[in-house]
Write an enzyme that holds these catalytic residues in place. Structure first.
Site, PDB file in Angstrom:
ATOM      1  N   GLU A  97      44.400  12.295  78.710  1.00 56.26           N
ATOM      2  CA  GLU A  97      45.785  11.601  78.520  1.00 56.26           C
ATOM      3  C   GLU A  97      45.655  10.033  78.184  1.00 56.26           C
ATOM      4  OE1 GLU A  97      50.005  11.448  80.052  1.00 56.26           O
ATOM      5  OE2 GLU A  97      48.607  12.922  81.251  1.00 56.26           O
ATOM      6  N   CYS A 123      36.326  24.053  65.740  1.00 57.06           N
ATOM      7  CA  CYS A 123      35.846  23.502  64.572  1.00 57.06           C
ATOM      8  C   CYS A 123      36.664  23.395  63.334  1.00 57.06           C
ATOM      9  CB  CYS A 123      34.463  24.440  64.207  1.00 57.06           C
ATOM     10  SG  CYS A 123      33.120  24.227  65.304  1.00 57.06           S
TER      11      CYS A 123
END
Length: 352
Positions: A97, A123
């Site tokens: 964060e 991916c």
């Protein structure tokens, strides 16, 4: 998904300078290879990957993403104030964060009237980000948006190699689930999408499909903390490569059967393809299954390895820059990621 007002304006990429060959990587695993009596050269023979690249130690994904997007902005001449959405979409990120997109957005000096967030989808992160940007453009919410991702394999390799050298419980059978980790490379890629008002290339995004096969979500799992160079909890990234290969290609087959009718294409009308870069076994089976001539595909895995979310867009960036795609050609982006998820997008190329 069908689009009338979305354009794939350009791709960009940046690559690390440091190269580690598969031969060098295997030499670093000498204790493991000798104990299990594994033949040297096996990894390259299995995958077709000769080398991969590593960012300098201490590089954060966001640091490199800034450079990749700057290259994209310079290449396209896009007005920074016109970017209405900015997405960071790699597996690797700076911190848990805030979103890596925030610090990258700040350093790029983009508009404050900009939607900013991260996407995580293995991916397929950058392709998933492309669909989100495309939808926002098509709805008239924004005029242009950028997706970027930077993958850093250094931590993964530097964590995995000493662990598997020192783990005396590993056998020739159990080591198979770890070998996919050794194919991972580093790279960074970005893509700019615009509406018709903003495009200078006219590369119209025609549409695409998504396909899920989440019963197979257990086939590739990593416990490694990919934020801020985290060292994880001592667990390996484990991949059932063979099953993932076959299930992934079958998922792609199901997607392709919807993709072609949607765009009124067939295998012959697709002039060029860019797919996820895993290795030679994956690409051979994929194009055999989809009945596409493999010569239509642009390959980078032999010298970049599997660069995660950056793999397909990096191949597209290099391929387009090298003249692999000609004006008027239909281009298919064929993405497959662990989960299993599949995203296929089609656009008509006009200009670099």
């Amino acid at each position: 998904m069908l689009y009338k007002n979305v354009f794939v304006e350009a791709f960009s990429h940046t690559l690390p300078e440091e190269v580690i060959t598969t031969e060098e990587l295997e030499r670093s695993l000498t204790p493991l290879y000798e104990r299990l009596k594994l033949p040297f050269g096996r990894l390259e023979l299995m995958t077709g990957i000769k080398e991969r690249r590593l960012w300098k130690s201490g590089t954060l994904p966001g640091d490199q993403s800034v450079q990749t997007v700057e290259r994209l902005i310079e290449k396209t001449g896009i007005d920074r104030e016109s970017i209405g959405a900015f997405i960071h979409a790699s597996v690797c990120r700076d911190y848990q964060e805030p979103a890596t997109a925030c610090s990258v957005h700040d350093r790029l000096r983009l508009s404050q009237n900009c939607a900013i967030f991260d996407i995580s989808n293995a991916c397929l992160g950058i392709l998933t980000g492309m669909t989100q940007i495309a939808n926002m453009i098509e709805l008239g919410q924004i005029e242009a948006g950028i997706v970027v991702g930077t993958e850093n394999s250094r931590t993964l390799l530097e964590t995995t190699i000493p662990q598997i050298n020192g783990d005396l419980s590993l056998t020739r059978k159990s080591i198979k689930t770890i070998f996919a980790t050794l194919t991972i490379g580093s790279g960074s890629a970005a893509v700019l999408l615009t509406n018709e008002k903003r495009t200078r290339t006219g590369n119209r995004l025609l549409g695409g499909v998504v396909q899920a096969n989440t019963k197979q979500s257990h086939l590739c799992r990593s416990e490694l903390d990919v934020s801020a160079g985290g060292k994880g909890n001592g667990q390996f990234m484990r991949t059932d490569s063979e099953t993932l290969l076959h299930e992934g290609v079958q998922t792609a087959k199901a997607a392709f059967q919807r993709f072609c009718p949607l765009l009124q294409w067939n295998s012959d009308s697709i002039a060029r393809t860019f797919c996820h870069q895993v290795g030679k076994a994956h690409q051979n089976l994929l194009f055999e299954t989809l009945e596409i001539n493999p010569n239509k595909n642009f390959v980078t895995f032999s010298y970049l390895g599997n660069t995660g979310s950056a793999a397909l867009p990096t191949a597209a960036s290099i391929g387009i820059e090298s003249g692999f795609v000609q004006p008027g050609e239909n281009v298919a982006l064929l993405g497959i990621g662990s989960g299993i998820n599949c995203v296929m997008l089609g656009f008509q190329f006009q200009k670099n």
